[in-house]
Enzyme design. Structure first.
Site, mmCIF file in Angstrom:
data_model
loop_
_atom_site.group_PDB
_atom_site.id
_atom_site.type_symbol
_atom_site.label_atom_id
_atom_site.label_comp_id
_atom_site.label_asym_id
_atom_site.label_seq_id
_atom_site.Cartn_x
_atom_site.Cartn_y
_atom_site.Cartn_z
ATOM 1 N N PHE A 243 37.267 44.464 42.743
ATOM 2 C CA PHE A 243 38.568 43.856 43.010
ATOM 3 C C PHE A 243 39.164 44.448 44.283
ATOM 4 O O PHE A 243 39.304 45.668 44.408
ATOM 5 C CB PHE A 243 39.514 44.078 41.821
ATOM 6 C CG PHE A 243 40.674 43.142 41.856
ATOM 7 C CD1 PHE A 243 40.541 41.841 41.395
ATOM 8 C CD2 PHE A 243 41.892 43.535 42.393
ATOM 9 C CE1 PHE A 243 41.604 40.953 41.452
ATOM 10 C CE2 PHE A 243 42.954 42.651 42.456
ATOM 11 C CZ PHE A 243 42.810 41.360 41.987
ATOM 12 N N VAL A 244 39.499 43.591 45.228
ATOM 13 C CA VAL A 244 40.007 44.060 46.516
ATOM 14 C C VAL A 244 41.441 43.568 46.741
ATOM 15 O O VAL A 244 41.828 42.503 46.241
ATOM 16 C CB VAL A 244 39.119 43.595 47.690
ATOM 17 C CG1 VAL A 244 37.805 44.342 47.699
ATOM 18 C CG2 VAL A 244 38.861 42.105 47.641
ATOM 19 N N ASP B 146 46.163 40.080 46.739
ATOM 20 C CA ASP B 146 47.146 40.794 45.921
ATOM 21 C C ASP B 146 46.575 41.252 44.590
ATOM 22 O O ASP B 146 45.532 40.784 44.139
ATOM 23 C CB ASP B 146 48.325 39.867 45.613
ATOM 24 C CG ASP B 146 47.967 38.838 44.540
ATOM 25 O OD1 ASP B 146 46.987 38.104 44.728
ATOM 26 O OD2 ASP B 146 48.647 38.806 43.495
ATOM 27 N N LYS C 249 32.316 37.446 46.888
ATOM 28 C CA LYS C 249 31.822 38.496 45.992
ATOM 29 C C LYS C 249 30.390 38.201 45.593
ATOM 30 O O LYS C 249 30.068 37.057 45.273
ATOM 31 C CB LYS C 249 32.669 38.554 44.722
ATOM 32 C CG LYS C 249 33.979 39.243 44.917
ATOM 33 C CD LYS C 249 34.667 39.488 43.582
ATOM 34 C CE LYS C 249 36.117 39.844 43.845
ATOM 35 N NZ LYS C 249 36.861 40.124 42.629
ATOM 36 N N ARG D 75 49.692 42.646 49.538
ATOM 37 C CA ARG D 75 49.272 41.644 50.533
ATOM 38 C C ARG D 75 49.503 42.145 51.953
ATOM 39 O O ARG D 75 48.813 41.741 52.882
ATOM 40 C CB ARG D 75 50.061 40.340 50.347
ATOM 41 C CG ARG D 75 49.821 39.644 49.017
ATOM 42 C CD ARG D 75 50.442 38.257 49.051
ATOM 43 N NE ARG D 75 50.618 37.668 47.731
ATOM 44 C CZ ARG D 75 49.667 37.030 47.051
ATOM 45 N NH1 ARG D 75 48.468 36.918 47.554
ATOM 46 N NH2 ARG D 75 49.923 36.516 45.865
ATOM 47 N N ASP E 20 34.970 33.965 44.316
ATOM 48 C CA ASP E 20 34.523 34.763 43.175
ATOM 49 C C ASP E 20 33.643 33.871 42.293
ATOM 50 O O ASP E 20 32.449 33.752 42.540
ATOM 51 C CB ASP E 20 35.746 35.326 42.445
ATOM 52 C CG ASP E 20 35.377 36.304 41.350
ATOM 53 O OD1 ASP E 20 34.184 36.603 41.194
ATOM 54 O OD2 ASP E 20 36.282 36.786 40.633
ATOM 55 N N ASP F 79 40.944 33.099 50.648
ATOM 56 C CA ASP F 79 40.727 34.511 50.935
ATOM 57 C C ASP F 79 39.375 34.992 50.422
ATOM 58 O O ASP F 79 38.636 35.661 51.110
ATOM 59 C CB ASP F 79 41.874 35.369 50.360
ATOM 60 C CG ASP F 79 42.180 35.073 48.894
ATOM 61 O OD1 ASP F 79 41.528 34.189 48.290
ATOM 62 O OD2 ASP F 79 43.088 35.722 48.337
ATOM 63 N N GLY G 297 46.926 33.816 48.960
ATOM 64 C CA GLY G 297 46.026 34.875 49.423
ATOM 65 C C GLY G 297 45.454 34.682 50.810
ATOM 66 O O GLY G 297 45.100 35.647 51.477
HETATM 67 P P1 IMP Z 1 37.387 31.935 41.883
HETATM 68 O O1 IMP Z 1 38.050 30.639 41.545
HETATM 69 O O2 IMP Z 1 36.835 32.634 40.657
HETATM 70 O O3 IMP Z 1 36.358 31.820 42.979
HETATM 71 O O4 IMP Z 1 38.521 32.933 42.356
HETATM 72 C C1 IMP Z 1 39.034 32.870 43.640
HETATM 73 C C2 IMP Z 1 40.504 33.175 43.644
HETATM 74 O O5 IMP Z 1 40.798 34.300 42.824
HETATM 75 C C3 IMP Z 1 40.949 33.533 45.057
HETATM 76 O O6 IMP Z 1 41.672 32.448 45.599
HETATM 77 C C4 IMP Z 1 41.839 34.728 44.875
HETATM 78 O O7 IMP Z 1 43.201 34.303 44.841
HETATM 79 C C5 IMP Z 1 41.513 35.283 43.531
HETATM 80 N N1 IMP Z 1 40.682 36.514 43.621
HETATM 81 C C6 IMP Z 1 39.376 36.614 43.306
HETATM 82 N N2 IMP Z 1 38.924 37.862 43.493
HETATM 83 C C7 IMP Z 1 39.989 38.568 43.953
HETATM 84 C C8 IMP Z 1 40.147 39.948 44.350
HETATM 85 O O8 IMP Z 1 39.228 40.778 44.335
HETATM 86 N N3 IMP Z 1 41.394 40.289 44.771
HETATM 87 C C9 IMP Z 1 42.444 39.420 44.827
HETATM 88 N N4 IMP Z 1 42.326 38.128 44.475
HETATM 89 C C10 IMP Z 1 41.104 37.706 44.032
HETATM 90 MG MG MG Z 2 43.800 32.524 45.678
#
Ligand code: IMP
Ligand code: MG
Length: 209
Positions: free
Chosen positions: A179-180, A186, A157, A192, A129, A126, A70
């Site tokens: 969700f973006v 992606d 986020k 992408r 979350d 990228d 990403g």
């Molecule tokens: P986390 O581990 O919950 O912080 O999630 C982060 C990972 O989830 C990022 O590296 C992204 O690959 C993916 N991700 C989280 N939110 C989105 C979104 O809105 N769109 C696309 N990928 C996302």
């Molecule tokens: Mg990722």
């Protein structure tokens, strides 16, 4: 005059490239609800981010550890704005299996290479979350013996339900919990190549959680 024709055809060439990037939008347009952050705002924010990052490394040396896939577009645009002695390493972490929109426990699919000991490392992803992905990669860099580890995300986020979530040291934009896609991000490995950050028609809002 030949030189005059050359000068006048150059802008037309640029305009055609813009047209073809809009055509890539056309392919996806049934799925896209709208643009959240257009490419010119991304570019302007990257200029600012790059200045802050450059100031944070007065020694002039930096190793970027980027999370595939990403961060690919963000990475390539950011590093060309960093006037540092810069190395790039990658790590591949799986957070969203297939077409899920809520991240699971991330796991390491491709580990970093061996050049992290003693380096000043900036982990790049990228989007932040839950924060688990960034924490996992930060841990890998620390275990590898990096001299320092900082983190940088294009997007974070807003997650009011996770008050203790880690923050990145450098953040491009804070966005609502939605969700973006686009600019490297992606859904099901698609979108992408969209030049702007977009919202999907069927996934606007914190879907899947
Ligand atoms: P986390 O581990 O919950 O912080 O999630 C982060 C990972 O989830 C990022 O590296 C992204 O690959 C993916 N991700 C989280 N939110 C989105 C979104 O809105 N769109 C696309 N990928 C996302
Ligand atoms: Mg990722």
């Amino acid at each position: 005059m030949g030189w005059r024709r050359f000068l006048w055809t150059a802008p037309a060439g640029i305009a055609r490239m813009e047209d073809s990037s809009l055509i890539s939008h056309e392919v996806y347009s049934p799925d896209i609800a709208g643009v959240l952050i257009p490419r010119h705002r991304i570019a302007a924010r990257l200029d600012e981010l790059a200045r802050s990052i450059t100031e944070a490394y007065p020694g002039g040396e930096l190793t970027i550890l980027a999370a595939l896939t990403g961060s690919l577009v963000f990475l390539s645009d950011l590093i060309r704005r960093l006037p540092l002695r810069l190395r790039v390493d990658v790590v591949r972490v799986s957070s969203y299996p297939h077409e899920a929109t809520a991240s699971r426990e991330p796991s390491v699919l491709i580990a970093p290479g061996g050049d992290l000991p003693g380096r000043h490392v900036l982990v790049i992803d990228d989007i932040l979350d839950s924060g688990k992905t960034l924490e996992l990669i930060r841990g890998l860099a620390m275990e590898a013996g990096a001299a320092s580890v900082r983190t940088c995300v294009l997007l974070a986020k807003r997650r009011d339900d996770l008050p203790g979530r880690v923050a990145a040291d450098f953040t491009g934009f804070e966005i609502d919990d939605q969700f973006v896609v686009g600019y490297g991000l992606d859904y099901g490995d698609l979108y992408r190549n969209l030049p702007d950050l977009c919202l999907l028609r069927d996934l606007a809002g914190g879907a899947g959680r």
